[in-house]
Design a protein around this motif. Structure first.
Motif, PDB file in Angstrom:
ATOM      1  N   PHE A  24      -8.864  -9.115  -6.152  1.00 11.73           N
ATOM      2  CA  PHE A  24      -7.852  -9.575  -5.201  1.00 11.73           C
ATOM      3  C   PHE A  24      -6.540  -8.868  -5.530  1.00 11.73           C
ATOM      4  O   PHE A  24      -6.159  -8.770  -6.706  1.00 11.73           O
ATOM      5  CB  PHE A  24      -7.612 -11.081  -5.324  1.00 11.73           C
ATOM      6  CG  PHE A  24      -8.663 -11.951  -4.701  1.00 11.73           C
ATOM      7  CD1 PHE A  24      -9.794 -11.420  -4.107  1.00 11.73           C
ATOM      8  CD2 PHE A  24      -8.523 -13.338  -4.722  1.00 11.73           C
ATOM      9  CE1 PHE A  24     -10.765 -12.243  -3.542  1.00 11.73           C
ATOM     10  CE2 PHE A  24      -9.482 -14.169  -4.159  1.00 11.73           C
ATOM     11  CZ  PHE A  24     -10.608 -13.620  -3.571  1.00 11.73           C
ATOM     12  N   GLY A  25      -5.849  -8.417  -4.504  1.00 10.36           N
ATOM     13  CA  GLY A  25      -4.558  -7.783  -4.718  1.00 10.36           C
ATOM     14  C   GLY A  25      -3.692  -7.873  -3.489  1.00 10.36           C
ATOM     15  O   GLY A  25      -4.104  -8.365  -2.437  1.00 10.36           O
ATOM     16  N   VAL A  26      -2.470  -7.395  -3.626  1.00 13.47           N
ATOM     17  CA  VAL A  26      -1.530  -7.298  -2.515  1.00 13.47           C
ATOM     18  C   VAL A  26      -1.287  -5.809  -2.265  1.00 13.47           C
ATOM     19  O   VAL A  26      -1.645  -4.959  -3.093  1.00 13.47           O
ATOM     20  CB  VAL A  26      -0.211  -8.034  -2.832  1.00 13.47           C
ATOM     21  CG1 VAL A  26      -0.460  -9.530  -2.960  1.00 13.47           C
ATOM     22  CG2 VAL A  26       0.435  -7.483  -4.100  1.00 13.47           C
ATOM     23  N   PRO A  27      -0.705  -5.453  -1.116  1.00 11.39           N
ATOM     24  CA  PRO A  27      -0.552  -4.027  -0.791  1.00 11.39           C
ATOM     25  C   PRO A  27       0.139  -3.202  -1.865  1.00 11.39           C
ATOM     26  O   PRO A  27      -0.238  -2.040  -2.096  1.00 11.39           O
ATOM     27  CB  PRO A  27       0.256  -4.074   0.506  1.00 11.39           C
ATOM     28  CG  PRO A  27      -0.208  -5.322   1.165  1.00 11.39           C
ATOM     29  CD  PRO A  27      -0.359  -6.311   0.035  1.00 11.39           C
ATOM     30  N   THR A  28       1.134  -3.760  -2.550  1.00  4.78           N
ATOM     31  CA  THR A  28       1.799  -2.998  -3.610  1.00  4.78           C
ATOM     32  C   THR A  28       0.805  -2.584  -4.686  1.00  4.78           C
ATOM     33  O   THR A  28       0.853  -1.452  -5.200  1.00  4.78           O
ATOM     34  CB  THR A  28       2.927  -3.836  -4.233  1.00  4.78           C
ATOM     35  OG1 THR A  28       3.883  -4.169  -3.221  1.00  4.78           O
ATOM     36  CG2 THR A  28       3.635  -3.057  -5.331  1.00  4.78           C
ATOM     37  N   MET A  29      -0.102  -3.474  -5.043  1.00  2.00           N
ATOM     38  CA  MET A  29      -1.098  -3.154  -6.066  1.00  2.00           C
ATOM     39  C   MET A  29      -2.059  -2.070  -5.572  1.00  2.00           C
ATOM     40  O   MET A  29      -2.387  -1.124  -6.302  1.00  2.00           O
ATOM     41  CB  MET A  29      -1.873  -4.422  -6.447  1.00  2.00           C
ATOM     42  CG  MET A  29      -1.018  -5.482  -7.103  1.00  2.00           C
ATOM     43  SD  MET A  29      -1.962  -7.009  -7.400  1.00  2.00           S
ATOM     44  CE  MET A  29      -0.723  -8.001  -8.245  1.00  2.00           C
ATOM     45  N   TYR A  30      -2.523  -2.217  -4.333  1.00  2.84           N
ATOM     46  CA  TYR A  30      -3.445  -1.212  -3.811  1.00  2.84           C
ATOM     47  C   TYR A  30      -2.754   0.134  -3.599  1.00  2.84           C
ATOM     48  O   TYR A  30      -3.393   1.193  -3.717  1.00  2.84           O
ATOM     49  CB  TYR A  30      -4.105  -1.707  -2.523  1.00  2.84           C
ATOM     50  CG  TYR A  30      -5.213  -2.702  -2.801  1.00  2.84           C
ATOM     51  CD1 TYR A  30      -6.403  -2.296  -3.392  1.00  2.84           C
ATOM     52  CD2 TYR A  30      -5.059  -4.047  -2.512  1.00  2.84           C
ATOM     53  CE1 TYR A  30      -7.418  -3.196  -3.667  1.00  2.84           C
ATOM     54  CE2 TYR A  30      -6.073  -4.960  -2.781  1.00  2.84           C
ATOM     55  CZ  TYR A  30      -7.247  -4.528  -3.365  1.00  2.84           C
ATOM     56  OH  TYR A  30      -8.253  -5.420  -3.654  1.00  2.84           O
ATOM     57  N   HIS A  31      -1.454   0.116  -3.316  1.00  3.77           N
ATOM     58  CA  HIS A  31      -0.717   1.378  -3.224  1.00  3.77           C
ATOM     59  C   HIS A  31      -0.692   2.069  -4.590  1.00  3.77           C
ATOM     60  O   HIS A  31      -0.890   3.286  -4.684  1.00  3.77           O
ATOM     61  CB  HIS A  31       0.704   1.120  -2.729  1.00  3.77           C
ATOM     62  CG  HIS A  31       1.543   2.352  -2.646  1.00  3.77           C
ATOM     63  ND1 HIS A  31       1.358   3.323  -1.673  1.00  3.77           N
ATOM     64  CD2 HIS A  31       2.551   2.811  -3.435  1.00  3.77           C
ATOM     65  CE1 HIS A  31       2.228   4.303  -1.853  1.00  3.77           C
ATOM     66  NE2 HIS A  31       2.960   4.013  -2.920  1.00  3.77           N
TER      67      HIS A  31
END
Length: 485
Positions: free
Chosen positions: A227-234
């Motif tokens: 699970f992550g948020v867009p900042t992490m996936y970026h």
């Protein structure tokens, strides 16, 4: 009555949670949480000092066992915000790790130290009877972008309804082990990321602090979900070209989920190209928990948040909040309204705000604007207050322009807002973090880039250049702060 967390008794020997080298089985978690539940039983609400530690999980599970509403507190909140939450929620105690330093705003609350390393008895303890599904489980405070944070009272049935709907959409089972490094004071990190695995009978491994190295380590050693948020996936997308071990670990995952904000299509494509994996997006709010998700058994649709989850009704409405947008028109913009068992009960101490939040018929007004594709996929274009730009007679969503800008090689980060315009009503304004500050793309170049990919009326007419975009703890861009940058 079915238990919210049946695995505590049904599969006591299975791993439940791990923070670094500290771990508990489901039975071990029950054993350390049960005495704490007995101690706080009879309270209406307790605060939980929500650090990324096992003590937070033990405190929350104890509250759930006792039928006491947990109020998770953000350890990074300012003194005035914490003081407001404490006054508003009136918790009868604060649960915290013994070594946690609590701020002055909590000084008047009785403190209950939580010990996640307490000796675990050999026998599985008896647990209190399961509370009624309508019993409040959490009071989670909103971000307070339009005033002081409001406490959304979430019943147990909303938690179970959301997690069971995600079981269906994601094929989530006890065999799954989730990895995440999200904070534990909101619904994404705490309810989905901790209570979710515990309800399924699986496990959660918390990184303490997000890092690509931690993601690689955990996914390469048996974890199945991230699970992550867009900042992490970026950050993951940026690291992949030089990190084959990360690419291999992600390629072996069963499910990668992004939420809390829209994941730019550019990052979707970069991760898919390097790993063969697609990112599944879902859409929810504090007040509604989860509303929609891309299904694991459906087609990959970057840029959408999928279809309504089982048990969730969703409609788009015109500006009057009542007239439904005709279905089947992928260009028709409307406000998302939802109803179902996933909804909160009310805002604590705010009957006025509760009444204003609902349209006739029990529909919750999300404030999010969206379109629905011909096959029912929901595509969010942004918040009504900050992401819907009415320019020259058009309703323009900031999100699609941001995605287009991020496809430009000279753009590292982008945000789009509207500004008053005497001719157009509002004009499109772009806030850009260049990939190279010494060679930043010109406003004309960016405008032509957007016009070519979308349409001329969506091009930015004003461009501001920044070193970074203001963000909150979840990585969401704080658009209301952009005018002050």
């Amino acid at each position: 009555m079915p238990r919210l967390l049946p695995a505590l008794l049904d599969t006591p020997d299975r791993p439940a949670l791990r923070f670094g080298d500290r771990a508990l089985t489901h039975g071990g978690l029950a054993a350390v949480a049960a005495p704490l539940a007995a101690r706080i039983g009879g309270a209406s609400r307790v605060a939980v000092w929500a650090t990324p530690t096992p003590e937070t999980v033990v405190g929350v599970v104890a509250a759930l066992l006792a039928g006491v509403a947990a109020v998770p507190l953000n350890p990074r909140s300012g003194e005035s915000e914490l003081a407001h939450i404490v006054r508003d929620s009136a918790p009868e105690a604060v649960l915290a790790a013994a070594d946690a330093e609590l701020p002055p705003a909590l000084a008047r609350l009785p403190r209950v130290d939580v010990d996640a390393d307490a000796a675990v008895p050999a026998a599985v303890p008896s647990l209190p009877p399961e509370p009624d599904p309508a019993t409040p489980a959490f009071v989670v405070y909103t971000s307070g972008t339009t005033g002081p944070p409001k406490g959304a009272v979430l019943p147990r049935r909303a938690v179970s309804a959301t997690l069971d709907a995600l079981q269906d959409a994601w094929r989530w089972t006890a065999a799954d082990t989730l990895v995440h490094g999200l904070p534990l004071f909101h619904v994404h990190g705490l309810i989905l990321g901790v209570v979710g695995p515990l309800r399924r009978g699986g496990a959660v491994r918390h990184l303490g602090r997000f890092s690509t190295e931690g993601v690689t380590r955990e996914l390469a050693s048996g974890a199945t979900m991230l699970f992550g948020v867009p900042t992490m996936y970026h950050r993951i997308a940026e690291a992949l070209p030089d990190d084959p071990a990360l690419a291999q670990a992600l390629a072996g995952a069963r499910l990668l989920v992004s939420g809390s904000a829209a994941l730019p299509v550019h990052d979707h494509e970069r991760i898919a190209s390097a790993t063969g994996q697609r990112i599944v997006e879902r859409y929810g709010m504090t007040e509604t928990l989860m509303n929609t998700s891309v299904r694991v058994d459906g087609a990959a649709r970057p840029g959408t948040v999928g279809v309504p989850l089982p048990g969730v009704e969703l409609r788009l409405t015109e500006d009057d909040g009542v007239t439904e947008v005709p279905p089947g028109d992928p260009e028709a913009v409307g406000e998302i309204q939802v109803r179902g068992a996933n909804l909160f009960l009310h805002y604590l101490n705010r009957p006025d705000a509760t009444e204003a939040a609902f349209a006739p018929g029990g529909w919750f007004r999300t404030g999010d604007m969206a379109v629905r594709d011909a096959d029912g996929q929901v595509r969010i274009i942004g918040r009504r207050a900050t992401d819907l730009i009415k320019s020259g007679g058009y309703k323009i969503g900031a999100g699609e322009i941001e995605n287009a800008l991020l496809e430009h090689p000279g753009v590292r980060e982008a945000a789009v807002t509207g500004a008053p315009d005497d001719d157009l009503g509002e004009r499109v304004v772009a806030w850009i973090v260049p990939a190279d500050a010494a060679r930043r793309p010109t406003p004309r170049e960016l405008a032509d880039h957007v016009a070519a990919r979308l349409s001329p009326h969506k091009r930015p007419r004003t461009v501001h250049y920044l070193e970074s975009l203001p963000r909150n703890d979840m990585g969401k861009i704080l658009k209301r702060a952009l005018g002050d940058v």
